[in-house]
Design an enzyme around this catalytic site. Structure first.
Site, PDB file in Angstrom:
ATOM      1  N   ASP A  87      12.813 -37.827 -16.120  1.00  0.00           N
ATOM      2  CA  ASP A  87      12.518 -36.997 -17.260  1.00  0.00           C
ATOM      3  C   ASP A  87      13.780 -36.277 -17.718  1.00  0.00           C
ATOM      4  O   ASP A  87      14.615 -35.915 -16.907  1.00  0.00           O
ATOM      5  CB  ASP A  87      11.522 -35.949 -16.738  1.00  0.00           C
ATOM      6  CG  ASP A  87      10.720 -35.311 -17.839  1.00  0.00           C
ATOM      7  OD1 ASP A  87      10.753 -35.815 -18.960  1.00  0.00           O
ATOM      8  OD2 ASP A  87      10.070 -34.300 -17.536  1.00  0.00           O
ATOM      9  N   CYS A 135       8.493 -30.256 -18.480  1.00  0.00           N
ATOM     10  CA  CYS A 135       9.061 -29.655 -19.691  1.00  0.00           C
ATOM     11  C   CYS A 135       9.027 -28.126 -19.731  1.00  0.00           C
ATOM     12  O   CYS A 135      10.049 -27.526 -20.070  1.00  0.00           O
ATOM     13  CB  CYS A 135       8.506 -30.257 -20.968  1.00  0.00           C
ATOM     14  SG  CYS A 135       6.975 -31.126 -20.850  1.00  0.00           S
ATOM     15  N   LYS A 138       5.932 -39.476 -31.166  1.00  0.00           N
ATOM     16  CA  LYS A 138       6.779 -40.140 -30.171  1.00  0.00           C
ATOM     17  C   LYS A 138       7.128 -41.565 -30.526  1.00  0.00           C
ATOM     18  O   LYS A 138       6.407 -42.240 -31.256  1.00  0.00           O
ATOM     19  CB  LYS A 138       6.121 -40.085 -28.790  1.00  0.00           C
ATOM     20  CG  LYS A 138       4.717 -40.628 -28.681  1.00  0.00           C
ATOM     21  CD  LYS A 138       4.195 -40.400 -27.244  1.00  0.00           C
ATOM     22  CE  LYS A 138       2.782 -40.915 -27.084  1.00  0.00           C
ATOM     23  NZ  LYS A 138       2.214 -40.635 -25.760  1.00  0.00           N
ATOM     24  N   GLN A 164       9.107 -38.600 -12.412  1.00  0.00           N
ATOM     25  CA  GLN A 164       9.529 -39.030 -13.746  1.00  0.00           C
ATOM     26  C   GLN A 164      11.049 -38.966 -13.860  1.00  0.00           C
ATOM     27  O   GLN A 164      11.661 -38.053 -13.333  1.00  0.00           O
ATOM     28  CB  GLN A 164       8.951 -38.077 -14.801  1.00  0.00           C
ATOM     29  CG  GLN A 164       7.439 -38.083 -14.863  1.00  0.00           C
ATOM     30  CD  GLN A 164       6.933 -37.107 -15.911  1.00  0.00           C
ATOM     31  OE1 GLN A 164       7.417 -35.996 -16.032  1.00  0.00           O
ATOM     32  NE2 GLN A 164       5.949 -37.533 -16.680  1.00  0.00           N
ATOM     33  N   HIS A 175      11.774 -34.800 -25.685  1.00  0.00           N
ATOM     34  CA  HIS A 175      11.339 -35.227 -24.344  1.00  0.00           C
ATOM     35  C   HIS A 175      11.652 -36.709 -24.278  1.00  0.00           C
ATOM     36  O   HIS A 175      11.282 -37.435 -25.187  1.00  0.00           O
ATOM     37  CB  HIS A 175       9.827 -35.082 -24.160  1.00  0.00           C
ATOM     38  CG  HIS A 175       9.272 -33.735 -24.449  1.00  0.00           C
ATOM     39  ND1 HIS A 175       8.625 -32.993 -23.495  1.00  0.00           N
ATOM     40  CD2 HIS A 175       9.221 -33.000 -25.592  1.00  0.00           C
ATOM     41  CE1 HIS A 175       8.191 -31.871 -24.027  1.00  0.00           C
ATOM     42  NE2 HIS A 175       8.536 -31.839 -25.297  1.00  0.00           N
ATOM     43  N   ARG A 187      -0.665 -35.270 -10.928  1.00  0.00           N
ATOM     44  CA  ARG A 187      -1.733 -35.211 -11.922  1.00  0.00           C
ATOM     45  C   ARG A 187      -3.014 -35.729 -11.308  1.00  0.00           C
ATOM     46  O   ARG A 187      -2.990 -36.731 -10.603  1.00  0.00           O
ATOM     47  CB  ARG A 187      -1.382 -36.099 -13.120  1.00  0.00           C
ATOM     48  CG  ARG A 187      -0.121 -35.683 -13.813  1.00  0.00           C
ATOM     49  CD  ARG A 187       0.219 -36.610 -14.956  1.00  0.00           C
ATOM     50  NE  ARG A 187       1.380 -36.089 -15.655  1.00  0.00           N
ATOM     51  CZ  ARG A 187       1.956 -36.696 -16.694  1.00  0.00           C
ATOM     52  NH1 ARG A 187       1.450 -37.834 -17.151  1.00  0.00           N
ATOM     53  NH2 ARG A 187       2.995 -36.160 -17.278  1.00  0.00           N
ATOM     54  N   HIS A 236      15.072 -33.383 -21.044  1.00  0.00           N
ATOM     55  CA  HIS A 236      14.783 -32.714 -22.303  1.00  0.00           C
ATOM     56  C   HIS A 236      16.083 -32.379 -22.985  1.00  0.00           C
ATOM     57  O   HIS A 236      16.967 -31.786 -22.370  1.00  0.00           O
ATOM     58  CB  HIS A 236      13.925 -31.484 -22.056  1.00  0.00           C
ATOM     59  CG  HIS A 236      12.605 -31.848 -21.479  1.00  0.00           C
ATOM     60  ND1 HIS A 236      12.373 -31.861 -20.124  1.00  0.00           N
ATOM     61  CD2 HIS A 236      11.475 -32.304 -22.069  1.00  0.00           C
ATOM     62  CE1 HIS A 236      11.142 -32.292 -19.904  1.00  0.00           C
ATOM     63  NE2 HIS A 236      10.579 -32.568 -21.053  1.00  0.00           N
TER      64      HIS A 236
END
Length: 645
Positions: free
Chosen positions: A383, A334, A465, A381, A511, A363, A385
């Site tokens: 992912d 992000c 979320k 991910q 997100h 991570r 945004h």
RNA sequence: GCCGGAUUAGCUCAGCUGGUAGAGCAACUGAUUUGUAAUCAGUAGGUCGCGAGUUCGAAUCUUGCAUCCGGCACCA
């Protein structure tokens, strides 16, 4: 006399002080046998508790959900009694019923061994055979606390001390064993039956807090009948057979090893599956107006400090030193996407910008958390945004929900639940911002027509979320998709756009992920299908297998034709019997085996054998190609007949 | 990270109370040319997770570490 209204609506008069059990017996002997408790008004009561006033009652049967819950709670009590008989120095703490069974948390200096469990289980059967009467007693709080302290049951005493409100508490006694419990319970231990089994030994923190003492937790399963217990054990075996770690090895999809804990070595077949799913989701989001980007993996500490990740997740980030700089491997994309957003001036006309990345994230997950592909240290991910104006949040939320539902459906997941997670205790941003964010996200969820349950305090540190939980083929829940509304990061990293009035505004940031991580989703996909992938996703779609070497030349032609048609095919010319080849290819979960021998070569046909099918189909080669290429069309490229009308 | 268990051939596993390793499948070689879930025979393959200790002697006992499995805690 008192008036009792039964669950079928009928009324009967009974003498005052009658028990639920006695009422059940007057109704039918089989009902009395099945009964484990009664519901009286809103409360659940023991079968043996006298009823003193007019009431509505319902007899709870052992095989019902509520009945099972009671049964499992009884199993926990019988377990605790057995433990106290065999290991009196043990302190017992809590023992609730859970899905499929119960657990009990124990404190004892020495560790329990698997052999101890066998002994305890035997003693539990003895206690059931003893058929001890279970009685309910109401004590004062002080008396109970003193009693348990006197017994040396300090954890129990602490539980009672912390019970809210009431001065009275209930205890249940069976034989020499007495335990704190709200109840209800069966009238005697014999009613439990023998359909239970101690399953596993584990550690668990007292009161679920890692700062506390570690207790020993024993998990057990309990059912209303031996048949149900067996069915449950069979279900566990079936689940084991579709474990993605096992299938990953058997089907040669991937492996993991000591030199790279928490990271995946994708083998050719596994990587094919990976790319198929990645490309599938890429197609889906591209069609929805997303743009794809790629951002760095190594970023300066200052960025993570500014975003707030350093403070909250610093310990879980891998740090790299470079001369006088400190860099971190990116744990998420992000902040990088905000940095792209900030390049150049953005107008309100540019919004929404839906910025996607298949972001490689690393991570430092706690070692004990790692688990196959479902929890890794190095992951990708899906992912994205969405930067948008405040007034676009609702529509973007709705659109995302529609997309996500469509993806899950196309991939074979039909059941979905949604959770709304609101502000956590530790968070960034002020309360006014959170009020606004929660209100917007809720409105968006409502606009999408989804029903959801509240998951209090489980939001991300920057925003509330929506969590999307899908159910797999054997009924297990997996949280995959997520949509998080964030006003905090755009503020912290100073993202702005120019509004209609020429002034600067902060964009809102959504997100969102549909798979979550590719690794984890592939694990779920493997387990959901048990390795038997739909043809469009199967790494190897068809194998041409010869009966004898006489068929080799023709087999080669069939294989070339398959490849030319864009199918993922292999050819098996080995000098082995066709029986052997079919067995091996079937175990590999090959969707289609194309058997060719002398006959097929002469006739220009193929004997097509579908995985799991008994019969084979003899078809002309071109017909086979048509059939397979048609079946191999991915779901999103398939003409939708309903919409074509 | 915490608690418990496991770690033996490529895979699945056996190896009792310490005497220095075994099966099936896979691999390789040969024979077999086979019609829908295992053709036969032979060969080769292991510093028993890693390190230390006890012992005349350790896969086996003790201990430290690593990884995996099951939970707990964590999960941006």
């Amino acid at each position: 006399m008192i008036k009792i209204r039964l669950s079928d609506g009928s009324h009967r008069d009974f003498p005052k002080g009658i028990t639920g059990w006695e009422i059940a017996k007057t109704l039918s002997t089989s009902l009395a046998k099945e009964a484990v408790a009664i519901r009286i008004g809103e409360e659940l009561w023991d079968l043996t508790r006298p009823i003193e006033a007019d009431s509505d009652i319902e007899v709870i049967k052992r095989a019902s959900d509520v009945g099972l819950d009671i049964l499992r709670h009884d199993a926990a009590h019988v377990f605790a009694e057995a433990v106290k008989e065999l290991y009196p120095e043990t302190q017992i703490t809590i023992g609730p019923s859970i899905q499929d069974g119960f657990f009990y948390d124990l404190f004892r200096k020495e560790s329990f061994t698997p052999e101890d469990l066998t002994r305890i289980e035997e003693r539990m059967h003895d206690i059931v055979n003893r058929d001890e009467i279970v009685t309910r007693e109401v004590w004062s709080r002080e008396k109970a606390i003193a009693f348990f302290k006197d017994l040396g049951e300090f954890f129990k005493a602490e539980i009672i001390e912390d019970l809210p409100g009431t001065d009275e508490i209930t205890l249940y006694r069976q034989g020499k064993f007495i335990d704190l419990c709200r109840g209800p319970h069966l009238p005697s231990t014999g009613k439990l039956g023998h359909a239970f089994k101690l399953m596993k030994l584990a550690g668990a923190y007292w009161r679920g807090d890692s700062k506390n003492q570690m207790l020993q937790r024993v998990y057990g399963t309990a059912w209303s009948s031996e048949k149900d217990l067996q069915a449950y054990l069979t279900r566990l075996e079936e689940a084991e057979k579709r474990d993605h770690r096992r299938l990953g090895k058997e089907m040669d999809l991937f492996h993991m090893q000591e030199e790279a804990i928490g990271s995946v070595f994708w083998h050719p077949k596994g990587w094919t599956l990976y790319r198929i799913l990645e490309n599938y989701i890429r197609d889906k989001i591209t069609a929805e107006g997303y743009v794809e980007v790629r951002t760095p993996q190594l970023l300066d500490r200052s960025l993570w400090e500014a975003s707030g990740h350093w403070g909250k997740f610093g310990e879980n980030m891998f740090i790299v030193k470079d001369e006088d700089k400190t860099l971190a491997l990116k744990p998420m994309s992000c902040p990088c996407h905000i940095l792209i957003f900030r390049q150049g001036i953005k107008s309100y006309r540019d919004l929404p910008i839906r910025m996607a990345e298949f972001g490689s994230c690393i991570r430092n997950e706690p070692s004990g958390a790692l688990q196959g592909l479902t929890r890794v240290r190095s992951m990708v991910q899906d992912d994205a945004h969405i930067f948008c104006r405040e007034d676009q949040i609702e529509e973007e939320t709705r659109k995302f929900c529609v997309l996500l539902l469509n993806v899950y459906k196309e991939l074979g997941f039909d059941e979905l639940t949604v959770k709304f997670s609101d502000r956590p205790e530790v968070r960034a941003g002020d309360d006014a911002t959170w009020d606004k964010a929660e209100a917007h996200l809720e409105a968006g969820a409502r606009a999408s027509g989804l029903s959801y349950t509240l998951n209090p305090g489980e939001g991300a540190f920057y925003g509330p979320k929506l969590e999307f939980v899908l159910k797999d083929a054997i009924g297990r829940d997996w949280q995959c998709g997520t949509l998080q509304l964030d006003f905090v990061l755009p503020e912290r990293l100073d993202a702005t756009y120019i509004g209609e009035d020429g002034k600067k505004y902060r964009p809102a940031m959504l997100h969102r992920a549909i798979f979550g991580s590719l690794e984890r989703f592939i694990a779920i996909f493997i387990e959901h299908h048990g390795g038997k992938f739909p043809l469009w996703a199967a790494p190897v779609q068809a194998v041409v297998a010869t009966v004898t070497q006489e068929g080799d030349a023709y087999a080669q032609k069939v294989y070339d034709t398959l490849k030319a048609a864009g199918l993922r095919a292999e050819i098996d010319l080995r000098n082995e019997s066709i029986k052997y080849k079919i067995r091996e290819l079937s175990l590999q979960k090959t969707p289609y085996i194309l058997v060719v021998g002398k006959k097929e070569a002469l006739e220009g046909t193929v004997a097509l054998r579908k995985l799991g099918g008994e019969a084979q189909e003899v078809l002309a080669l071109h017909a086979v190609i048509d059939k397979l290429t048609n079946e191999a069309i991915p779901p999103h490229k398939r003409p939708n007949l309903d919409e074509n009308k």
